[in-house]
Design an enzyme around this catalytic site. Sequence first.
Site, PDB file in Angstrom:
ATOM      1  N   TYR A  82       0.837  -1.194   0.000  1.00  0.00           N
ATOM      2  CA  TYR A  82       0.000   0.000   0.000  1.00  0.00           C
ATOM      3  C   TYR A  82       0.880   1.255   0.000  1.00  0.00           C
ATOM      4  CZ  TYR A  82      -3.204   3.577   1.717  1.00  0.00           C
ATOM      5  OH  TYR A  82      -3.923   4.724   1.861  1.00  0.00           O
ATOM      6  N   SER A 120      -2.657  11.882   8.978  1.00  0.00           N
ATOM      7  CA  SER A 120      -1.953  10.618   8.918  1.00  0.00           C
ATOM      8  C   SER A 120      -0.466  10.912   9.101  1.00  0.00           C
ATOM      9  CB  SER A 120      -2.239   9.981   7.570  1.00  0.00           C
ATOM     10  OG  SER A 120      -1.719   8.698   7.540  1.00  0.00           O
ATOM     11  N   LEU A 121       0.392   9.940   8.849  1.00  0.00           N
ATOM     12  CA  LEU A 121       1.829  10.164   8.980  1.00  0.00           C
ATOM     13  C   LEU A 121       2.524   9.782   7.684  1.00  0.00           C
ATOM     14  CD1 LEU A 121       2.475   8.540  12.486  1.00  0.00           C
ATOM     15  CD2 LEU A 121       2.534  10.984  11.958  1.00  0.00           C
ATOM     16  N   GLU A 155       8.239   7.193  19.804  1.00  0.00           N
ATOM     17  CA  GLU A 155       7.162   6.401  20.404  1.00  0.00           C
ATOM     18  C   GLU A 155       6.979   5.110  19.613  1.00  0.00           C
ATOM     19  OE1 GLU A 155       3.597   8.758  20.182  1.00  0.00           O
ATOM     20  OE2 GLU A 155       4.496  10.407  21.317  1.00  0.00           O
ATOM     21  N   LYS A 180       4.956   2.711  17.313  1.00  0.00           N
ATOM     22  CA  LYS A 180       3.811   2.908  16.420  1.00  0.00           C
ATOM     23  C   LYS A 180       2.859   1.742  16.685  1.00  0.00           C
ATOM     24  CE  LYS A 180       2.549   4.094  11.695  1.00  0.00           C
ATOM     25  NZ  LYS A 180       1.339   3.296  11.645  1.00  0.00           N
ATOM     26  N   ASP A 218      -0.076  -0.807  16.532  1.00  0.00           N
ATOM     27  CA  ASP A 218      -0.779  -1.328  15.366  1.00  0.00           C
ATOM     28  C   ASP A 218      -2.233  -1.629  15.740  1.00  0.00           C
ATOM     29  OD1 ASP A 218      -1.244  -2.143  12.835  1.00  0.00           O
ATOM     30  OD2 ASP A 218      -0.136  -4.032  12.980  1.00  0.00           O
ATOM     31  N   TYR A 254      -1.879   9.786  22.304  1.00  0.00           N
ATOM     32  CA  TYR A 254      -0.598  10.352  21.855  1.00  0.00           C
ATOM     33  C   TYR A 254      -0.708  11.711  21.179  1.00  0.00           C
ATOM     34  CZ  TYR A 254      -2.327   7.574  17.857  1.00  0.00           C
ATOM     35  OH  TYR A 254      -3.104   7.002  16.890  1.00  0.00           O
ATOM     36  N   LYS A 268       8.679  12.236  16.545  1.00  0.00           N
ATOM     37  CA  LYS A 268       7.979  13.522  16.541  1.00  0.00           C
ATOM     38  C   LYS A 268       8.905  14.625  17.051  1.00  0.00           C
ATOM     39  CE  LYS A 268       3.632  11.193  17.623  1.00  0.00           C
ATOM     40  NZ  LYS A 268       2.555  10.969  18.581  1.00  0.00           N
ATOM     41  N   LYS A 303       8.926   2.754   9.575  1.00  0.00           N
ATOM     42  CA  LYS A 303       8.310   1.433   9.440  1.00  0.00           C
ATOM     43  C   LYS A 303       9.354   0.330   9.567  1.00  0.00           C
ATOM     44  CE  LYS A 303       3.949   1.790   8.388  1.00  0.00           C
ATOM     45  NZ  LYS A 303       3.343   1.438   7.273  1.00  0.00           N
ATOM     46  N   CYS A 305       0.973 -38.493  -7.222  1.00  0.00           N
ATOM     47  CA  CYS A 305       0.049 -37.638  -6.478  1.00  0.00           C
ATOM     48  C   CYS A 305      -0.152 -38.198  -5.068  1.00  0.00           C
ATOM     49  CB  CYS A 305      -1.293 -37.583  -7.207  1.00  0.00           C
ATOM     50  SG  CYS A 305      -2.601 -36.811  -6.230  1.00  0.00           S
ATOM     51  N   CYS A 317      -4.030 -39.618  -4.925  1.00  0.00           N
ATOM     52  CA  CYS A 317      -4.544 -40.743  -5.724  1.00  0.00           C
ATOM     53  C   CYS A 317      -3.441 -41.658  -6.263  1.00  0.00           C
ATOM     54  CB  CYS A 317      -5.415 -40.232  -6.870  1.00  0.00           C
ATOM     55  SG  CYS A 317      -4.472 -39.400  -8.170  1.00  0.00           S
ATOM     56  N   CYS A 372      -1.626 -33.171 -11.239  1.00  0.00           N
ATOM     57  CA  CYS A 372      -2.277 -34.474 -11.175  1.00  0.00           C
ATOM     58  C   CYS A 372      -3.372 -34.408 -12.242  1.00  0.00           C
ATOM     59  CB  CYS A 372      -2.895 -34.724  -9.800  1.00  0.00           C
ATOM     60  SG  CYS A 372      -3.951 -36.186  -9.796  1.00  0.00           S
ATOM     61  N   CYS A 378      -9.369 -37.649  -9.006  1.00  0.00           N
ATOM     62  CA  CYS A 378      -8.509 -37.573  -7.814  1.00  0.00           C
ATOM     63  C   CYS A 378      -9.293 -36.961  -6.656  1.00  0.00           C
ATOM     64  CB  CYS A 378      -7.278 -36.729  -8.122  1.00  0.00           C
ATOM     65  SG  CYS A 378      -6.329 -36.306  -6.650  1.00  0.00           S
TER      66      CYS A 378
HETATM   67  S1  IVH Z   1       0.614  10.396  15.823  1.00  0.00           S
HETATM   68  C1  IVH Z   1      -0.758  13.901  13.402  1.00  0.00           C
HETATM   69  N1  IVH Z   1       1.583   8.459  17.281  1.00  0.00           N
HETATM   70  O1  IVH Z   1      -0.346   5.573  12.893  1.00  0.00           O
HETATM   71  C2  IVH Z   1      -0.125  12.656  13.895  1.00  0.00           C
HETATM   72  N2  IVH Z   1       0.180   7.880  15.470  1.00  0.00           N
HETATM   73  O2  IVH Z   1       0.253   5.913  10.087  1.00  0.00           O
HETATM   74  C3  IVH Z   1      -1.130  11.669  14.296  1.00  0.00           C
HETATM   75  N3  IVH Z   1      -0.217   5.482  15.261  1.00  0.00           N
HETATM   76  O3  IVH Z   1      -3.260   7.333  12.157  1.00  0.00           O
HETATM   77  C4  IVH Z   1      -0.605  10.354  14.582  1.00  0.00           C
HETATM   78  N4  IVH Z   1       0.975   4.864  16.991  1.00  0.00           N
HETATM   79  O4  IVH Z   1      -3.394   5.460  13.913  1.00  0.00           O
HETATM   80  C5  IVH Z   1       0.819   8.777  16.219  1.00  0.00           C
HETATM   81  N5  IVH Z   1       2.484   6.861  18.698  1.00  0.00           N
HETATM   82  C6  IVH Z   1       1.715   7.178  17.658  1.00  0.00           C
HETATM   83  C7  IVH Z   1       1.056   6.203  16.891  1.00  0.00           C
HETATM   84  C8  IVH Z   1       0.298   6.600  15.800  1.00  0.00           C
HETATM   85  C9  IVH Z   1       0.193   4.463  16.003  1.00  0.00           C
HETATM   86  C10 IVH Z   1      -1.070   5.338  14.066  1.00  0.00           C
HETATM   87  C11 IVH Z   1      -2.240   6.273  14.021  1.00  0.00           C
HETATM   88  C12 IVH Z   1      -2.060   7.043  12.758  1.00  0.00           C
HETATM   89  C13 IVH Z   1      -1.210   6.109  11.945  1.00  0.00           C
HETATM   90  C14 IVH Z   1      -0.474   6.807  10.852  1.00  0.00           C
END
Ligand code: IVH
Length: 674
Positions: A36, A82-83, A112, A114, A116, A224, A289, A313, A407, A410, A425, A430
């Site tokens: 993705y 998002s990030l 921090e 991340k 899941d 967070y 951050k 990641k 196989c 069979c 096969c 079979c």
């Molecule tokens: S900060 C504006 N901190 O990751 C920044 N996100 O890929 C907002 N996530 O949508 C996100 N751990 O669902 C932040 N320690 C963390 C996180 C975190 C997981 C997720 C979150 C975000 C996604 C982005």
Amino acid sequence: MSRDLASRADELRETIRYHNDRYYGADDPEVTDAEYDELVRELVAIEAEHPELVTSDSPTRAPGAAARSTFAEVEHLVPMLSLDNAFGHDDLLAWGVRIAKLIDDAITYVVEPKLDGLAISILYEQGRFARAATRGNGFAGEDVTENVRTIAQVPKRLTGQRVPDLLEVRGEIFMTHVAFGDLNDRQIAAGQPAFKNPRNAAAGSLRQKDAGITATRDLSWNCYQLGAVEGAPTLESHLTTLGWLEELGLPVNPEIRPFVDLDAVAERCRELESVRHALGYDIDGAVVKVDAVAQRNAMGSTSRAPRWAIAYKFPPEERSTILRDIMVSIGRTGRATPFAMLEPVLVGGVHVGTATLHNEDEVARRDVRPGDTVVVRRAGDVIPEVVGPILAKRPRGSKPWKFPSTCPACRRRLVRLEGEANHHCVNDACPARVGQQIVYFAGRGAMDIEGLGEERVAQFARAGLLHDAGDIYSLTTDALVQIERMGQRSAAQLVEAIDASRARPLWRVLVGLGIDNVGPTAAQAIARSLGHLDNIASADAESLVAIEGVGPIIAQSVQDYFARPASRALVAKLRAAGVNLAGPAPQAPSTDGPDLSGLTFVLTGSLERRTREEASAQLVALGAKVTGSVSKKTDYVVAGANAGTKLAKAESLGITVLDEDAFDDLLAHGRHSG
Ligand code: IVH
């Protein structure tokens, strides 16, 4: 600027939207996070090079997908961004260089885990829990207040001396490994499917219409990030903000650390990666951050993500284990696929005991041998794979693995044709092949008979109840209750599901037969054009290739299939069982019906008289284009029951919306009433 790039960008936008829907809408992603991310990166790169190709509704402009319609929609007071991602050390350093240029002073970073899980925004008014929403499209999400209220870790009242008038706080809902294991044990005991991973389990648990079910799921929450705030103390840094949140009684992850240089940040990211299994919950990376609020403000955000943060990641996870043996499985077409039987090992939060080895050449290329210690890899939701052997640990005297000559089911000879990668096969009778054919017939893409999966089919076949797909319709509750682990209730349910499948549309029957090269698209075209299974069975090559979307290869496969006596016997059984073999009334290839070419449609919600796939096939047959998302280029939106944000968007853009009656008119006359 080339037209190719423009159409590639269009295609990427469509694909990304589709996967957004799967991930955020259906909780059922089809691609890995890495795949993705790769799509997003390609689109971002094209749009950066060619700003003229950016569209206002591009997924790069807004994170996530539109909220689903089963929950009420809630607008976030401050959008949830998002990030951006960093894949490895170099990306991280490049980000550091980029942001350093935006300000003069030295930067303190905070690293921090991340988490899941899924992002959630919780609103407190005068210190009381007031509302909770999923991220949705970043601007509006789903109202999951009642579900979130059941989570023990979410305080219903804020504590301490500095409670604000209003607080919108963001965090992640997730499930610990212990809670996940317990939940799956309970699922299995209750005859329910197990969840694939903790993230899916968390999302599935939160999105319950009945919050009473959410209450039985042990969900966790860490916050967070702030959204809107009123009446808060002055907060100059992220760390002081997190400290304040803790004071209010909100849970903050204990692994958060500050650093003053990027090398130390990178070191911490690697450290988190090495301890990820010991944390007790899934993390898929680290989030880095900028600490100082003033610096964050100076750096700002794009419409998708803040510049002051980046997601680092982790690469796909690898583990070593013993390869006990290499076995061969037989698919419905007779294809013989070697697979690894492994000493079970936990990779990426999932127990892996088997992994495909694809074919003879792939086994040879990796040179994996029974007894080897091998490296197993799994990225996100992707199928586990055997990377290769650790040669230093190879037992003495081991020999390369040889593909079996017969196989396993069979005992007939396996055939590998010249120029082909796969062994087959070729025995039509079979038992392994036949079993897989029955599973396929009953599967979701074909007759969609719930409760008739691989294990059940194998059981019933062993008991002599199933010899081909036609026998499904002779199964009775009386016969089924004789089977081990089959109660009166499940037997009755299965018989009911089987009965319901008799009325499925012709194209599903056609898919279920498992004719080579005939998938849902070809099956729909053929069913629509020839109108009855008998016409299809007796069609000559000429009339088959005259169907739009059917070429000589498909035509040949159809003819070969119906030439076989076993196929004709199966069709006879289905007919005798009262399975629907008639399609929609046959249509002439093109001239019948209005010409809808040049028109673009979007389908949303559930229609009563046809599935969305069928509606889509009808439109395409008349020359129209069907896309997944509403834009200014959309001519019509066809909306059924429970249509969600697509409908809202169509209305806001002033696009004509058709209900099913108006849609019928349009199909019949090329115009709609009203
Ligand atoms: S900060 C504006 N901190 O990751 C920044 N996100 O890929 C907002 N996530 O949508 C996100 N751990 O669902 C932040 N320690 C963390 C996180 C975190 C997981 C997720 C979150 C975000 C996604 C982005």
